[in-house]
Motif scaffolding. Structure first.
Motif, PDB file in Angstrom:
ATOM      1  N   LEU A  19       0.833  -1.215   0.000  1.00 15.27           N
ATOM      2  CA  LEU A  19       0.000   0.000   0.000  1.00 15.27           C
ATOM      3  C   LEU A  19       0.864   1.260   0.000  1.00 15.27           C
ATOM      4  CD1 LEU A  19      -2.918  -0.966   2.422  1.00 15.27           C
ATOM      5  CD2 LEU A  19      -2.782  -1.153  -0.060  1.00 15.27           C
ATOM      6  N   ARG A  20       1.981   1.208   0.737  1.00 12.98           N
ATOM      7  CA  ARG A  20       2.839   2.395   0.811  1.00 12.98           C
ATOM      8  C   ARG A  20       3.588   2.645  -0.501  1.00 12.98           C
ATOM      9  NH1 ARG A  20       3.922   0.060   5.599  1.00 12.98           N
ATOM     10  NH2 ARG A  20       6.007  -0.649   4.998  1.00 12.98           N
ATOM     11  N   HIS A  21       4.087   1.575  -1.115  1.00  7.79           N
ATOM     12  CA  HIS A  21       5.003   1.783  -2.255  1.00  7.79           C
ATOM     13  C   HIS A  21       4.404   1.478  -3.624  1.00  7.79           C
ATOM     14  CE1 HIS A  21       8.476   2.436   0.366  1.00  7.79           C
ATOM     15  NE2 HIS A  21       7.917   1.513   1.141  1.00  7.79           N
ATOM     16  N   HIS A  22       3.433   0.586  -3.658  1.00 10.91           N
ATOM     17  CA  HIS A  22       2.935   0.167  -4.982  1.00 10.91           C
ATOM     18  C   HIS A  22       1.415   0.148  -5.025  1.00 10.91           C
ATOM     19  CE1 HIS A  22       7.008  -0.670  -6.080  1.00 10.91           C
ATOM     20  NE2 HIS A  22       7.144  -1.558  -5.105  1.00 10.91           N
ATOM     21  N   HIS A  23       0.865   1.170  -4.428  1.00 11.44           N
ATOM     22  CA  HIS A  23      -0.577   1.323  -4.394  1.00 11.44           C
ATOM     23  C   HIS A  23      -1.165   1.284  -5.799  1.00 11.44           C
ATOM     24  CE1 HIS A  23      -4.359   3.296  -3.340  1.00 11.44           C
ATOM     25  NE2 HIS A  23      -4.130   2.700  -2.186  1.00 11.44           N
ATOM     26  N   ASP A  24      -0.371   1.799  -6.757  1.00  9.29           N
ATOM     27  CA  ASP A  24      -0.847   1.947  -8.134  1.00  9.29           C
ATOM     28  C   ASP A  24      -0.640   0.691  -8.985  1.00  9.29           C
ATOM     29  OD1 ASP A  24       1.887   2.172  -7.859  1.00  9.29           O
ATOM     30  OD2 ASP A  24       2.116   3.495  -9.593  1.00  9.29           O
ATOM     31  N   ALA A  25      -0.214  -0.413  -8.365  1.00 10.46           N
ATOM     32  CA  ALA A  25       0.010  -1.624  -9.170  1.00 10.46           C
ATOM     33  C   ALA A  25      -1.309  -2.121  -9.753  1.00 10.46           C
ATOM     34  CB  ALA A  25       0.646  -2.718  -8.318  1.00 10.46           C
ATOM     35  N   ARG A  26      -1.232  -2.796 -10.880  1.00 12.23           N
ATOM     36  CA  ARG A  26      -2.463  -3.350 -11.470  1.00 12.23           C
ATOM     37  C   ARG A  26      -2.603  -4.847 -11.206  1.00 12.23           C
ATOM     38  NH1 ARG A  26      -5.085  -3.677 -16.359  1.00 12.23           N
ATOM     39  NH2 ARG A  26      -7.160  -3.874 -15.517  1.00 12.23           N
ATOM     40  N   PHE A  27      -1.453  -5.503 -10.930  1.00 11.65           N
ATOM     41  CA  PHE A  27      -1.485  -6.942 -10.664  1.00 11.65           C
ATOM     42  C   PHE A  27      -0.590  -7.259  -9.468  1.00 11.65           C
ATOM     43  CE2 PHE A  27      -2.478  -6.529 -15.082  1.00 11.65           C
ATOM     44  CZ  PHE A  27      -3.453  -7.497 -15.311  1.00 11.65           C
ATOM     45  N   SER A  64     -10.070  -4.290  -4.784  1.00 11.84           N
ATOM     46  CA  SER A  64     -11.406  -3.831  -5.188  1.00 11.84           C
ATOM     47  C   SER A  64     -11.464  -2.306  -5.270  1.00 11.84           C
ATOM     48  CB  SER A  64     -12.500  -4.410  -4.299  1.00 11.84           C
ATOM     49  OG  SER A  64     -12.362  -3.917  -3.012  1.00 11.84           O
ATOM     50  N   GLN A  65     -10.743  -1.614  -4.352  1.00 10.80           N
ATOM     51  CA  GLN A  65     -10.764  -0.148  -4.411  1.00 10.80           C
ATOM     52  C   GLN A  65     -10.030   0.404  -5.636  1.00 10.80           C
ATOM     53  OE1 GLN A  65      -9.186   0.746  -0.558  1.00 10.80           O
ATOM     54  NE2 GLN A  65     -11.058  -0.002   0.430  1.00 10.80           N
ATOM     55  N   ASN A  66      -9.020  -0.331  -6.090  1.00  9.00           N
ATOM     56  CA  ASN A  66      -8.191   0.187  -7.193  1.00  9.00           C
ATOM     57  C   ASN A  66      -8.425  -0.515  -8.517  1.00  9.00           C
ATOM     58  OD1 ASN A  66      -6.174   2.132  -5.806  1.00  9.00           O
ATOM     59  ND2 ASN A  66      -6.366   0.366  -4.449  1.00  9.00           N
ATOM     60  N   GLU A  67      -9.419  -1.366  -8.544  1.00  3.21           N
ATOM     61  CA  GLU A  67      -9.682  -2.176  -9.733  1.00  3.21           C
ATOM     62  C   GLU A  67      -8.420  -2.888 -10.207  1.00  3.21           C
ATOM     63  OE1 GLU A  67     -12.014  -0.280 -12.687  1.00  3.21           O
ATOM     64  OE2 GLU A  67     -13.677  -0.108 -11.293  1.00  3.21           O
ATOM     65  N   ALA A  68      -7.664  -3.388  -9.220  1.00  6.31           N
ATOM     66  CA  ALA A  68      -6.458  -4.163  -9.546  1.00  6.31           C
ATOM     67  C   ALA A  68      -6.828  -5.651  -9.520  1.00  6.31           C
ATOM     68  CB  ALA A  68      -5.376  -3.865  -8.518  1.00  6.31           C
ATOM     69  N   TRP A  69      -5.912  -6.477 -10.061  1.00  9.40           N
ATOM     70  CA  TRP A  69      -6.133  -7.921 -10.063  1.00  9.40           C
ATOM     71  C   TRP A  69      -5.141  -8.617  -9.139  1.00  9.40           C
ATOM     72  CZ3 TRP A  69     -10.524  -9.228 -12.113  1.00  9.40           C
ATOM     73  CH2 TRP A  69     -11.040  -8.525 -13.217  1.00  9.40           C
ATOM     74  N   ILE A  70      -5.657  -9.587  -8.391  1.00 13.44           N
ATOM     75  CA  ILE A  70      -4.760 -10.439  -7.597  1.00 13.44           C
ATOM     76  C   ILE A  70      -4.680 -11.778  -8.321  1.00 13.44           C
ATOM     77  CG2 ILE A  70      -4.439 -11.620  -5.388  1.00 13.44           C
ATOM     78  CD1 ILE A  70      -6.391  -9.475  -4.205  1.00 13.44           C
ATOM     79  N   ILE A  71      -3.470 -12.232  -8.601  1.00 18.37           N
ATOM     80  CA  ILE A  71      -3.323 -13.565  -9.202  1.00 18.37           C
ATOM     81  C   ILE A  71      -2.912 -14.511  -8.078  1.00 18.37           C
ATOM     82  CG2 ILE A  71      -2.107 -14.959 -10.911  1.00 18.37           C
ATOM     83  CD1 ILE A  71      -1.719 -12.403 -12.572  1.00 18.37           C
ATOM     84  N   LEU A 109     -12.567 -15.891  -0.427  1.00 18.04           N
ATOM     85  CA  LEU A 109     -12.958 -14.718   0.378  1.00 18.04           C
ATOM     86  C   LEU A 109     -13.256 -13.499  -0.494  1.00 18.04           C
ATOM     87  CD1 LEU A 109     -10.034 -14.978   2.989  1.00 18.04           C
ATOM     88  CD2 LEU A 109     -12.353 -15.879   3.229  1.00 18.04           C
ATOM     89  N   ASP A 110     -13.148 -13.688  -1.780  1.00 14.10           N
ATOM     90  CA  ASP A 110     -13.175 -12.562  -2.722  1.00 14.10           C
ATOM     91  C   ASP A 110     -14.619 -12.174  -3.081  1.00 14.10           C
ATOM     92  OD1 ASP A 110     -12.597 -10.846  -4.854  1.00 14.10           O
ATOM     93  OD2 ASP A 110     -12.234 -12.492  -6.265  1.00 14.10           O
ATOM     94  N   GLN A 111     -15.092 -11.092  -2.454  1.00 11.36           N
ATOM     95  CA  GLN A 111     -16.489 -10.676  -2.675  1.00 11.36           C
ATOM     96  C   GLN A 111     -16.672  -9.904  -3.984  1.00 11.36           C
ATOM     97  OE1 GLN A 111     -19.043 -10.935  -0.229  1.00 11.36           O
ATOM     98  NE2 GLN A 111     -17.652 -12.229   0.944  1.00 11.36           N
ATOM     99  N   HIS A 112     -15.566  -9.329  -4.484  1.00  7.32           N
ATOM    100  CA  HIS A 112     -15.707  -8.409  -5.615  1.00  7.32           C
ATOM    101  C   HIS A 112     -15.128  -8.948  -6.919  1.00  7.32           C
ATOM    102  CE1 HIS A 112     -17.225  -5.324  -2.928  1.00  7.32           C
ATOM    103  NE2 HIS A 112     -16.291  -5.718  -2.083  1.00  7.32           N
ATOM    104  N   ASP A 113     -14.826 -10.231  -6.922  1.00  6.73           N
ATOM    105  CA  ASP A 113     -14.322 -10.886  -8.139  1.00  6.73           C
ATOM    106  C   ASP A 113     -13.053 -10.222  -8.687  1.00  6.73           C
ATOM    107  OD1 ASP A 113     -14.897 -13.214  -9.320  1.00  6.73           O
ATOM    108  OD2 ASP A 113     -16.308 -12.441 -10.810  1.00  6.73           O
ATOM    109  N   ARG A 114     -12.108  -9.968  -7.785  1.00  6.18           N
ATOM    110  CA  ARG A 114     -10.836  -9.375  -8.220  1.00  6.18           C
ATOM    111  C   ARG A 114      -9.703 -10.403  -8.216  1.00  6.18           C
ATOM    112  NH1 ARG A 114     -12.304  -5.598 -11.099  1.00  6.18           N
ATOM    113  NH2 ARG A 114     -10.082  -5.256 -11.403  1.00  6.18           N
ATOM    114  N   VAL A 115     -10.004 -11.652  -7.818  1.00  7.94           N
ATOM    115  CA  VAL A 115      -8.944 -12.660  -7.731  1.00  7.94           C
ATOM    116  C   VAL A 115      -9.019 -13.605  -8.930  1.00  7.94           C
ATOM    117  CG1 VAL A 115      -7.978 -14.575  -6.380  1.00  7.94           C
ATOM    118  CG2 VAL A 115      -8.932 -12.582  -5.203  1.00  7.94           C
ATOM    119  N   ILE A 116      -7.891 -13.764  -9.583  1.00  5.64           N
ATOM    120  CA  ILE A 116      -7.780 -14.765 -10.655  1.00  5.64           C
ATOM    121  C   ILE A 116      -7.019 -15.930 -10.038  1.00  5.64           C
ATOM    122  CG2 ILE A 116      -6.922 -15.212 -12.977  1.00  5.64           C
ATOM    123  CD1 ILE A 116      -6.742 -12.047 -13.195  1.00  5.64           C
ATOM    124  N   PHE A 117      -7.684 -17.071  -9.994  1.00  5.89           N
ATOM    125  CA  PHE A 117      -7.119 -18.221  -9.283  1.00  5.89           C
ATOM    126  C   PHE A 117      -6.422 -19.117 -10.286  1.00  5.89           C
ATOM    127  CE2 PHE A 117      -7.568 -22.517  -7.559  1.00  5.89           C
ATOM    128  CZ  PHE A 117      -7.269 -22.353  -6.215  1.00  5.89           C
TER     129      PHE A 117
END
Ligand SMILES: Cc1ncc(COP(=O)(O)O)c(C=O)c1O
Length: 462
Positions: free
Chosen positions: A225-233, A261-268, A289-297
């Motif tokens: 959050l401190r250094h790479h808040h702007d990451a997309r993945f 979810s706040q940044n419309e980023a993806w978690i792989i 646990l992903d309520q907002h469908d931001r995780v690609i499993f």
């Protein structure tokens, strides 16, 4: 222009002397080669007669014509060795080298081969003509269904078969995800330390690659959050961090999901060995646990069945299925249908669950042997940290930073361990050996393997 007999003669002679054709290799029958090259039979017959006269070929009657099995060529290995098709060590990639203690290889002595071969036979016989066309790019539908059922029951996901996409494993999955969803300006973050092969791949394909440190609670999400808040993945191994084998804590899981979810980023979520927990129930995945469908499993059968299967899968968030389908159509050719059919029956008939259950019990025992043998042979030179599962352990050095030298030394004893420090990119390195234990069949075998490099290890670390 049609080749004459001399052209055919020189092609064979050159290929034999260069080792492309090996002693004992069969060559085509005269009639077949003549048809293939559109020349008269006599032309091929003359070329073969000269090659036979010079000792390059031998005719073996009904068994056909072969490269002379007794041919000894300068600069080549003995014929018997050539015939095995083994490559020189220098041409074998690190991943393919044989040896003991390689991390992440399932117990090869305990796989139900008979059952697998039976299913393979059935699948082969049941291949219909339409299944011999190009495979569906997203995977064979019955397998997608079987995987969706397995994930919903065992890994706590809630996905449909339409969201499951079959790949060739880690690199196939990761490449397809990034090809579909990433642009070249997107920032991608990876764990530090992180899966060595993953780093090598990402360095090649991602221009803006950054790392986030990992501690005993997994990826440091505060740092993210401190250094790479702007990451997309963010690419993470939450069940067992690779290589430290720690589990991402629940508060961090939540923080990561909120960030995405706040940044419309993806978690792989790379769930490469999440099936293997020994002292408690299999952990729910991050995706569950992903309520907002931001995780690609993404998962693989390399650890649960065998690495040579080359079968992995991605669970696509519902909103991305169309984009994945378009992209897969262009950049992949699908996976072999026959293998997918075998795997489907293995899953549907319950063999997979039975095998996993057996392996969980077996791996726990083998892991305990390995840790005890380390202590017995090396005393306090190494220590391990308590964690619950996975398919490898990290033997940390109690002092010093010489893990690379120790790993090289062990590799010379055919122990294919990795130096932990080589998996780090930034500062804060820790030192140790990443080692597999799943194929150690007895406690005595663990002791014997570790005794091999003992003297040199004591000198290096002493
Ligand atoms: C962290 C990690 N992810 C994924 C994989 C699976 O790779 P693959 O499916 O290509 O065999 C591995 C295998 O060692 C791994 O260590």
């Amino acid at each position: 222009m049609k080749p004459g007999y001399h052209d055919i003669y020189t092609r064979y002679r050159d290929n034999i002397t260069r080792g492309v054709l090996k002693p004992g290799d069969k060559v085509p029958a005269i009639r077949v080669l003549a048809e293939e090259l559109k020349v008269a039979r006599k032309t091929v017959e003359t070329a073969y007669a000269i090659l036979t006269g010079e000792g390059y070929l031998v005719s073996q009657g009904a068994r056909g014509t072969r490269v002379n099995p007794d041919l000894l060529l300068p600069g080549h290995d003995a014929p018997a060795e050539q015939a095995t098709g083994t490559l020189p060590e220098s041409l074998i990639s690190q991943r393919e080298r044989s040896g003991f203690l390689r991390p992440g290889i399932p117990a090869l002595d305990s796989f139900p081969y008979k059952k697998w071969l039976l299913l393979a036979g059935q699948a082969t016989r049941s291949m219909r003509q339409e299944e011999m066309l190009n495979p569906p790019v997203l995977g064979w539908y019955p397998l997608r269904q079987a995987i969706a059922r397995y994930l919903n029951i065992s890994r706590g996901l809630s996905c449909t078969a339409e969201q499951v996409l079959i790949t060739s494993g880690y690199s196939g999955s990761l490449r397809l995800i990034l090809d579909t969803l990433a642009s070249r300006s997107d920032k991608v973050v990876f764990e530090d330390p992180g899966y060595f092969m993953g780093q090598q791949l990402l360095k090649r394909i991602v221009p803006r690659l950054h790392t986030v440190p990992v501690d005993r609670s997994g990826m440091d999400t505060g740092y993210l959050l401190r250094h790479h808040h702007d990451a997309r993945f963010a690419i993470v191994t939450p069940s067992h961090q690779s290589p430290l084998a720690v589990t991402l804590s629940l508060p961090r899981k939540q923080q990561l999901l909120d960030w995405a979810s706040q940044n419309e980023a993806w978690i792989i979520e790379d769930d490469y060995d999440g099936e293997f927990h020994y002292t408690r129930k299999v952990l729910p995945s991050l995706k569950s646990l992903d309520q907002h469908d931001r995780v690609i499993f993404m998962g693989t059968f390399s650890k649960t069945i065998m690495p040579s299967l080359r079968m992995g899968y991605v669970v696509m968030p519902a909103s991305t299925v169309a984009a994945f389908t378009d992209c897969a159509d262009i950049v992949t050719s699908g996976q072999p249908v026959l293998t997918q059919k075998i795997l489907t029956t293995f899953l549907n008939e319950g063999h997979f669950f039975r095998h996993l259950k057996k392996m969980r019990a077996l791996y726990q025992i083998r892991r305990d042997w390995m840790i005890a043998a380390l202590q017995e042979v090396y005393g306090d030179l190494f220590f391990t940290e308590q964690n619950d599962g996975g398919m490898h352990i990290v033997a940390f050095l109690s002092k010093g930073s010489g893990d690379r030298e120790v790993a090289r030394c062990w590799q010379q004893h055919q122990l294919q361990v990795n130096a932990l420090s080589e998996w780090y990119r930034g500062s804060g390195k820790r030192y140790g050996l990443v080692m597999g234990y799943n194929n150690v069949r007895t406690y005595q075998e663990a002791l014997n393997l570790l005794e091999g490099p003992k003297q040199q290890t004591l000198e290096l670390l002493g």
